[in-house]
Write a protein that holds these residues in place. Structure first.
Motif, short mmCIF file in Angstrom:
data_model
loop_
_atom_site.label_atom_id
_atom_site.label_comp_id
_atom_site.label_asym_id
_atom_site.label_seq_id
_atom_site.Cartn_x
_atom_site.Cartn_y
_atom_site.Cartn_z
N ALA A 83 50.82 22.94 12.84
CA ALA A 83 52.41 22.82 13.65
C ALA A 83 52.19 22.27 15.05
N GLN A 84 51.29 22.74 15.69
CA GLN A 84 51.25 22.25 17.10
C GLN A 84 50.76 20.98 17.05
N LEU A 85 49.98 20.22 16.13
CA LEU A 85 49.33 19.13 16.20
C LEU A 85 50.84 17.96 15.93
N LEU A 86 51.58 18.55 14.79
CA LEU A 86 52.75 17.97 14.44
C LEU A 86 53.88 17.92 15.80
N LEU A 87 53.95 18.78 16.65
CA LEU A 87 54.63 18.90 17.55
C LEU A 87 54.39 17.89 18.77
N ARG A 88 53.06 17.51 18.90
CA ARG A 88 52.65 16.28 19.70
C ARG A 88 53.14 14.90 19.27
N ARG A 122 61.49 18.54 14.32
CA ARG A 122 60.85 18.89 15.49
C ARG A 122 61.37 20.44 15.44
N ALA A 123 62.82 20.67 15.02
CA ALA A 123 63.08 22.32 14.97
C ALA A 123 62.79 23.03 13.71
N VAL A 163 59.66 22.31 12.61
CA VAL A 163 58.19 22.56 12.94
C VAL A 163 58.01 23.60 14.12
N GLN A 164 58.97 23.65 14.87
CA GLN A 164 59.12 24.74 16.00
C GLN A 164 59.32 26.06 15.30
N LYS A 165 60.02 26.42 14.24
CA LYS A 165 60.15 27.40 13.79
C LYS A 165 59.24 27.95 12.93
N ILE A 166 58.46 26.91 12.40
CA ILE A 166 57.15 27.02 11.83
C ILE A 166 56.01 27.71 12.78
N GLU A 167 56.08 27.34 13.84
CA GLU A 167 55.24 27.67 15.16
C GLU A 167 55.37 29.08 15.39
N GLU A 168 56.86 29.32 15.67
CA GLU A 168 57.47 30.72 16.14
C GLU A 168 56.91 31.73 15.09
N LEU A 169 57.12 31.56 13.71
CA LEU A 169 56.94 32.57 12.88
C LEU A 169 55.45 32.59 12.53
N ALA A 170 54.55 31.38 12.87
CA ALA A 170 53.28 31.75 12.69
C ALA A 170 52.63 32.73 13.97
#
Length: 94
Positions: free
Chosen positions: A54-59, A67-68, A70-77
């Motif tokens: 997720a963090q790589l995708l956000l780059r 983006r929203a 992937v940010q939700k995936i990062e937040e839940l992780a």
């Protein structure tokens, strides 16, 4: 069983019976602690991959919608990582 009747029942046990019950409880606690450690490990391994990807995708250059998501995936992780970290408090008896 009410606390009073439980207390009365314990008073009627011999020292040997009390020691046996204590040993059973300690074994159960140790088994639960071992299970919690395995669960924490099994959650953390794939979670590390999910969070890293997720963090790589956000780059990358993503649409706002992507983006929203992937940010939700990062937040839940991250939230799940925090929950797994709280499981460290469950320890085997000394």
């Amino acid at each position: 069983m009410s606390p009073e009747s439980h207390s009365d029942a314990l008073e009627n046990l011999t020292e040997e019976q009390l020691r046996a019950r204590l040993a059973e409880r300690e074994t159960t606690i140790a088994e639960v602690a071992a299970l919690v450690a395995r669960v924490r490990h099994e959650i953390n391994n794939p979670l590390t991959g999910v969070l890293g990807h997720a963090q790589l995708l956000l780059r990358e250059d993503l649409s706002e919608k992507a983006r929203a998501r992937v940010q939700k995936i990062e937040e839940l992780a991250m939230r799940t990582t925090e929950i797994a970290a709280e499981l460290r408090a469950v320890k085997r008896p000394e």
